[in-house]
Structures are given as C-alpha cells and as structure tokens.
Design a protein around this motif. Structure first.
Motif, PDB file in Angstrom:
ATOM      1  N   VAL A  37       0.845  -1.191   0.000  1.00  0.00           N
ATOM      2  CA  VAL A  37       0.000   0.000   0.000  1.00  0.00           C
ATOM      3  C   VAL A  37       0.880   1.241   0.000  1.00  0.00           C
ATOM      4  CG1 VAL A  37      -1.727   1.319   1.273  1.00  0.00           C
ATOM      5  CG2 VAL A  37      -1.868  -1.184   1.197  1.00  0.00           C
ATOM      6  N   LEU A  38       0.635   2.122  -0.965  1.00  0.00           N
ATOM      7  CA  LEU A  38       1.387   3.372  -1.061  1.00  0.00           C
ATOM      8  C   LEU A  38       0.692   4.500  -0.314  1.00  0.00           C
ATOM      9  CD1 LEU A  38       2.328   3.272  -4.870  1.00  0.00           C
ATOM     10  CD2 LEU A  38       3.736   2.552  -2.924  1.00  0.00           C
ATOM     11  N   ASP A  39      -0.641   4.457  -0.267  1.00  0.00           N
ATOM     12  CA  ASP A  39      -1.382   5.563   0.345  1.00  0.00           C
ATOM     13  C   ASP A  39      -2.808   5.103   0.621  1.00  0.00           C
ATOM     14  OD1 ASP A  39      -1.996   8.109   1.273  1.00  0.00           O
ATOM     15  OD2 ASP A  39      -2.607   8.805  -0.709  1.00  0.00           O
ATOM     16  N   ARG A  40      -3.424   5.693   1.627  1.00  0.00           N
ATOM     17  CA  ARG A  40      -4.830   5.432   1.938  1.00  0.00           C
ATOM     18  C   ARG A  40      -5.558   6.752   2.120  1.00  0.00           C
ATOM     19  NH1 ARG A  40      -5.954   0.124   3.264  1.00  0.00           N
ATOM     20  NH2 ARG A  40      -4.178  -1.165   3.943  1.00  0.00           N
ATOM     21  N   GLY A  41      -6.786   6.803   1.655  1.00  0.00           N
ATOM     22  CA  GLY A  41      -7.623   7.972   1.834  1.00  0.00           C
ATOM     23  C   GLY A  41      -8.983   7.550   2.334  1.00  0.00           C
ATOM     24  N   TYR A  47      -2.147   1.315  -4.409  1.00  0.00           N
ATOM     25  CA  TYR A  47      -1.200   0.209  -4.325  1.00  0.00           C
ATOM     26  C   TYR A  47      -0.089   0.380  -5.355  1.00  0.00           C
ATOM     27  CZ  TYR A  47      -5.050  -2.174  -1.865  1.00  0.00           C
ATOM     28  OH  TYR A  47      -6.060  -2.512  -1.004  1.00  0.00           O
ATOM     29  N   GLU A  48       1.008  -0.298  -5.107  1.00  0.00           N
ATOM     30  CA  GLU A  48       2.050  -0.382  -6.123  1.00  0.00           C
ATOM     31  C   GLU A  48       1.619  -1.394  -7.167  1.00  0.00           C
ATOM     32  OE1 GLU A  48       6.701  -1.821  -6.541  1.00  0.00           O
ATOM     33  OE2 GLU A  48       5.938  -1.154  -4.590  1.00  0.00           O
ATOM     34  N   GLY A  49       1.849  -1.074  -8.427  1.00  0.00           N
ATOM     35  CA  GLY A  49       1.473  -1.960  -9.516  1.00  0.00           C
ATOM     36  C   GLY A  49       2.583  -2.085 -10.535  1.00  0.00           C
ATOM     37  N   TRP A  60      -1.755   1.786  -8.698  1.00  0.00           N
ATOM     38  CA  TRP A  60      -3.085   1.187  -8.890  1.00  0.00           C
ATOM     39  C   TRP A  60      -3.976   1.773  -7.805  1.00  0.00           C
ATOM     40  CZ3 TRP A  60      -4.017  -4.174 -11.223  1.00  0.00           C
ATOM     41  CH2 TRP A  60      -5.355  -4.551 -11.113  1.00  0.00           C
ATOM     42  N   ASN A  61      -4.896   2.641  -8.190  1.00  0.00           N
ATOM     43  CA  ASN A  61      -5.751   3.366  -7.247  1.00  0.00           C
ATOM     44  C   ASN A  61      -7.144   2.748  -7.258  1.00  0.00           C
ATOM     45  OD1 ASN A  61      -6.822   5.236  -5.513  1.00  0.00           O
ATOM     46  ND2 ASN A  61      -6.847   6.931  -6.977  1.00  0.00           N
ATOM     47  N   LYS A  62      -7.558   2.197  -6.114  1.00  0.00           N
ATOM     48  CA  LYS A  62      -8.894   1.615  -5.980  1.00  0.00           C
ATOM     49  C   LYS A  62      -9.771   2.585  -5.192  1.00  0.00           C
ATOM     50  CE  LYS A  62      -9.311  -2.855  -5.289  1.00  0.00           C
ATOM     51  NZ  LYS A  62      -9.583  -3.434  -6.635  1.00  0.00           N
ATOM     52  N   VAL A  63     -10.803   3.130  -5.859  1.00  0.00           N
ATOM     53  CA  VAL A  63     -11.692   4.119  -5.255  1.00  0.00           C
ATOM     54  C   VAL A  63     -13.047   3.488  -5.001  1.00  0.00           C
ATOM     55  CG1 VAL A  63     -12.716   6.400  -5.476  1.00  0.00           C
ATOM     56  CG2 VAL A  63     -10.503   5.923  -6.552  1.00  0.00           C
ATOM     57  N   THR A  64     -13.495   3.500  -3.758  1.00  0.00           N
ATOM     58  CA  THR A  64     -14.804   2.976  -3.414  1.00  0.00           C
ATOM     59  C   THR A  64     -15.878   3.996  -3.772  1.00  0.00           C
ATOM     60  OG1 THR A  64     -13.848   1.730  -1.577  1.00  0.00           O
ATOM     61  CG2 THR A  64     -16.234   2.063  -1.551  1.00  0.00           C
ATOM     62  N   VAL A  65     -16.888   3.556  -4.546  1.00  0.00           N
ATOM     63  CA  VAL A  65     -17.929   4.480  -5.010  1.00  0.00           C
ATOM     64  C   VAL A  65     -19.299   3.851  -4.826  1.00  0.00           C
ATOM     65  CG1 VAL A  65     -16.465   5.631  -6.693  1.00  0.00           C
ATOM     66  CG2 VAL A  65     -17.680   3.569  -7.357  1.00  0.00           C
ATOM     67  N   ASP A 157     -10.186  17.700  -4.886  1.00  0.00           N
ATOM     68  CA  ASP A 157      -9.588  17.076  -3.699  1.00  0.00           C
ATOM     69  C   ASP A 157      -8.076  17.302  -3.708  1.00  0.00           C
ATOM     70  OD1 ASP A 157      -9.491  15.615  -1.331  1.00  0.00           O
ATOM     71  OD2 ASP A 157      -9.175  13.713  -2.387  1.00  0.00           O
ATOM     72  N   LEU A 158      -7.662  18.522  -3.987  1.00  0.00           N
ATOM     73  CA  LEU A 158      -6.246  18.837  -4.084  1.00  0.00           C
ATOM     74  C   LEU A 158      -5.632  18.976  -2.691  1.00  0.00           C
ATOM     75  CD1 LEU A 158      -4.010  19.582  -6.214  1.00  0.00           C
ATOM     76  CD2 LEU A 158      -4.513  21.967  -5.648  1.00  0.00           C
ATOM     77  N   THR A 159      -4.668  18.125  -2.386  1.00  0.00           N
ATOM     78  CA  THR A 159      -3.904  18.203  -1.146  1.00  0.00           C
ATOM     79  C   THR A 159      -2.454  17.843  -1.470  1.00  0.00           C
ATOM     80  OG1 THR A 159      -4.154  15.869  -0.520  1.00  0.00           O
ATOM     81  CG2 THR A 159      -5.920  17.385   0.152  1.00  0.00           C
ATOM     82  N   CYS A 160      -1.566  18.084  -0.529  1.00  0.00           N
ATOM     83  CA  CYS A 160      -0.162  17.700  -0.741  1.00  0.00           C
ATOM     84  C   CYS A 160      -0.012  16.185  -0.865  1.00  0.00           C
ATOM     85  CB  CYS A 160       0.706  18.210   0.409  1.00  0.00           C
ATOM     86  SG  CYS A 160       0.956  20.001   0.404  1.00  0.00           S
ATOM     87  N   GLN A 161      -0.997  15.438  -0.373  1.00  0.00           N
ATOM     88  CA  GLN A 161      -0.986  13.989  -0.501  1.00  0.00           C
ATOM     89  C   GLN A 161      -1.314  13.554  -1.924  1.00  0.00           C
ATOM     90  OE1 GLN A 161       0.024  12.298   2.056  1.00  0.00           O
ATOM     91  NE2 GLN A 161      -0.206  10.223   1.245  1.00  0.00           N
ATOM     92  N   ASN A 162      -2.008  14.417  -2.672  1.00  0.00           N
ATOM     93  CA  ASN A 162      -2.398  14.103  -4.049  1.00  0.00           C
ATOM     94  C   ASN A 162      -1.504  14.775  -5.083  1.00  0.00           C
ATOM     95  OD1 ASN A 162      -4.485  12.622  -2.982  1.00  0.00           O
ATOM     96  ND2 ASN A 162      -6.022  14.218  -3.271  1.00  0.00           N
ATOM     97  N   ILE A 163      -0.402  15.328  -4.630  1.00  0.00           N
ATOM     98  CA  ILE A 163       0.589  15.935  -5.514  1.00  0.00           C
ATOM     99  C   ILE A 163       1.881  15.141  -5.364  1.00  0.00           C
ATOM    100  CG2 ILE A 163       1.896  18.032  -6.062  1.00  0.00           C
ATOM    101  CD1 ILE A 163      -0.421  19.584  -4.682  1.00  0.00           C
TER     102      ILE A 163
END
Length: 391
Positions: A37-41, A47-49, A60-65, A157-163
C-alpha cells in the motif's frame, strides 16, 4: 487511456504468478497489483502496480464508489475526460475500469518514486522558499491547464498527498484526478454551487502552501481556525500570497492570475550565509534570475586547478541540468567557459553573464590573487557575499 466495466481478477493458486506479493491483475491482464500500500484515503487505497507490457512500475488506485458512479455512462464520461490530459504537471493516466463486485473504480497511472509532496516535504523540512515557489508554480500550471480546457475540470480534492514529486529533478505533478467535477457552465459562487467552481482548487492550493511553509496539516483545523495557522507564517510576502488563495471567495484569483503574482518574481542575486577565511578548499554559491537557479560548487584540486559542479534548475518547468568541469586558474577565463556552456547547452545568452559571475565568486574565495573576468552587467544587478557552503 482505456476504460472498461469488467472486474479485475484476484489471483489464486491456479494463476501463473509465483510472486506472493501479487494480489490482482487487470481485466486485460496487462497490469498487476501488488499488496504493498502506497497511500490510503477516506474513499481510496493506492497500491504499487506493474505494467507487464512496458515493464514499468505504476500506481493502482482503488476508489470505493456508490452505484451511481459505476454506470457505463459515467465510465465513458470519465474516460473522455482523462484520456486527453497531457501536461507536464499532471500525472499520466493509463487505464481505468469498474469492478462491480467490490464497488470500486480502478485507475492506473504513472509512478513517482519520491512519493507525495507531503511525505517529501516532511522528509526535507529545511527546504528553501525558492524550492516551495518552484513547486507552487508547477501546481498552478497544472491547475491552469485543467481549469482552462474546453470542458473545464475541477480536481475537487487537491492536497499535498495528491501531488507527487520527482526528487531527482524537482518536478511535481497533480494526481488522483479520477473523479473530477466538470463545469458545463459557470455557476454562481454561492451556496452549494461553489463545489463546481475552480475556486475550490485555488482554496485547496492555498492550504497546500500553508502546509508547505509551516510543516503543519491545515485540514485538521475547523472553519475560522485557519488564521491561527496563518499567523505562524512570518514572511509577509508568503503570507499575503496564501491569503489571496484562501480569503475571500468573492475576490479569489484564478490559477493563471496567480502565476503572474509578484510572489514568483526572482531577482538576480548571489546568496551567502557564512563568513569565510581567505582560503577555502570547498564552497558553493548560488545565483538566480526569473527563469533559473544556478548553483556552483567548487573544490580546490591543486594550486592551479579547481573542480567545479554547476547545477541549473528551471524554476518554471522543474528540470535540472548538472555539469562537472575543471577550471585552470592560469589558462581559463570564466567568461569564455560560460559562453561555451551557453552554446553547448543551448541556454539563453544572458545566462553567460550570470554563470561567469558565479564562477568569479567561487574562484575569488579560493584563490585570493585571482582577478575576475571583465564582465559588463547590462541590466543584471548582483550582490556579492559569502558562500552558502564552506569547508
């Protein structure tokens, strides 16, 4: 970018992959998802892919919708929005698809080894304001690109975590533009309609700046408490610039307008912080103009030779060029070498003067009897002083 409404495949004993860290593959079979896991929101896990075709690491970004985001119509809209996004400060999107079983949207994008700007800035807390300005300029360039498209895109959803940042070059890119808000028409900036406006991203950009200069997380502050964190910013110019981004909405500037702000103006100067003895063996100077920062490190080799390393950082694009060369005190002149660099590296002609000034500063500190080249400063004002690094 390709999109699909198929589910990914969780790996089991019947699959051909022996690596225990591989958890899933894409519907096309091109991309693998690892367990790391690289990051959680709040709604996503990154995830690393790995891209089996290009042989490159990816995210690899898995977004729950909810169900409304899983429709084929939404995926077509998402694909249409992301596929043409090509900008040096926007993360490249490779593929996306819906997994109806897990109710997630999966997005594949390019991988930045240095991670998010939040983690990077926390690791390097003593970063110079020039570096922060460089990052800020690149973020605004990315936002300007998104906001001025024929069908404008609001990140939302711009944050330093998303840059994300490339630590080798200083380049930053905006990421996770997976579920953008589009503006079919410009709404009024009041009530709930503000969520569809670029001012949302500008306000978030201001909070990113606040985080970078204070090393504190501003999003945990409740409404009305931002001023408390802003009060910690001692540099008046920096504080004024941040205030333009976060207060008030009615007078908030666009990304294009902020890029023209005096905050980004860099005068030509040489920087120094330490007193130096008459003769030193290693030292470093820097000098800047409105486009680039030049850093020159010198190391005395022998009585007649100095080993020099010049680092040129593009403050607009984030690119860095590094040149190593020897300087012979008896045979070389700083101006001739500077002109040679300008010609070989295809630099602006005015950079020759700045590079020569930088070399003169270094050599004069290391060789007291050195006479600098005869340089005429047409329009370039330089202040001399002590170097930023001395040994």
């Amino acid at each position: 970018m390709s999109s699909s409404c198929c589910s990914g495949f969780l790996l089991n004993e019947s699959d051909d992959y022996d690596d225990d860290d591989v958890a899933e593959k894409s519907p096309s079979g091109r991309y693998l998802r690892y367990n790391e896991v690289l990051d959680r929101g709040p709604r996503n896990t990154v995830y690393e892919g790995f891209d089996l075709v290009d042989g490159m690491e990816v995210t690899w970004n898995k977004v729950t919708v909810d169900d409304s985001f899983q429709s084929e119509e939404h995926m077509r809209r998402l694909s249409t929005l992301l596929k043409p996004l090509k900008h040096k400060n926007i993360i490249k999107s490779c593929s996306s698809w819906v997994d109806h079983q897990s109710k997630t949207i999966n997005m594949i994008s390019e991988f930045f080894t240095s991670g998010s700007l939040r983690l990077y800035s926390q690791k390097h807390r003593s970063v110079d304001i020039i570096a922060i300005k460089n990052w800020a300029r690149q973020i605004l360039q990315g936002l300007c690109y998104l906001h001025t498209r024929d069908l404008p895109i609001v990140h939302g959803d711009l944050t330093c975590q998303n840059i994300f940042v490339n630590g080798n070059s200083g380049q930053v890119k905006i990421g996770y533009i997976g579920l953008p808000t589009t503006m079919l028409q410009t709404p009024e900036l009041d009530g709930e309609e503000i969520q569809y406006s670029p001012v949302v991203d500008i306000h978030s950009f201001g909070l990113c700046m606040l985080e970078l200069v204070t090393s504190e997380y501003p999003y945990s502050y409740s409404d009305g408490k931002t001023q408390a964190l802003l009060a910690k910013v001692k540099d008046i110019q920096v504080k004024d610039f941040i205030e333009k981004c976060i207060f008030p909405v009615s007078t908030m500037f666009s990304a294009a307008e902020l890029l023209k702000d005096p905050f980004f103006e860099i005068c030509a100067f040489t920087t120094c912080v330490n007193d130096t003895p008459d003769l030193v063996s290693v030292l470093e100077f820097k000098i800047s103009n409105e486009k680039s920062e030049f850093r020159l490190r010198g190391e005395r080799v022998d009585e007649n030779s100095i080993s020099l390393t010049l680092r040129i950082a593009d403050t607009c694009g984030g690119q860095v060029t590094k040149i190593e060369f020897m300087f012979n005190v008896d045979a070389d002149t700083t101006l001739s070498i500077a002109w040679e660099m300008v010609e070989q590296l295809d630099l602006p002609k005015e950079d020759a003067t700045l590079i020569a000034v930088l070399m003169d500063n270094v050599i004069m500190k290391m060789v007291p009897c050195w006479m600098p080249s005869s340089v005429r400063f047409s329009g370039v004002k330089c202040s001399y002083g002590d170097p930023i690094l001395v040994f």
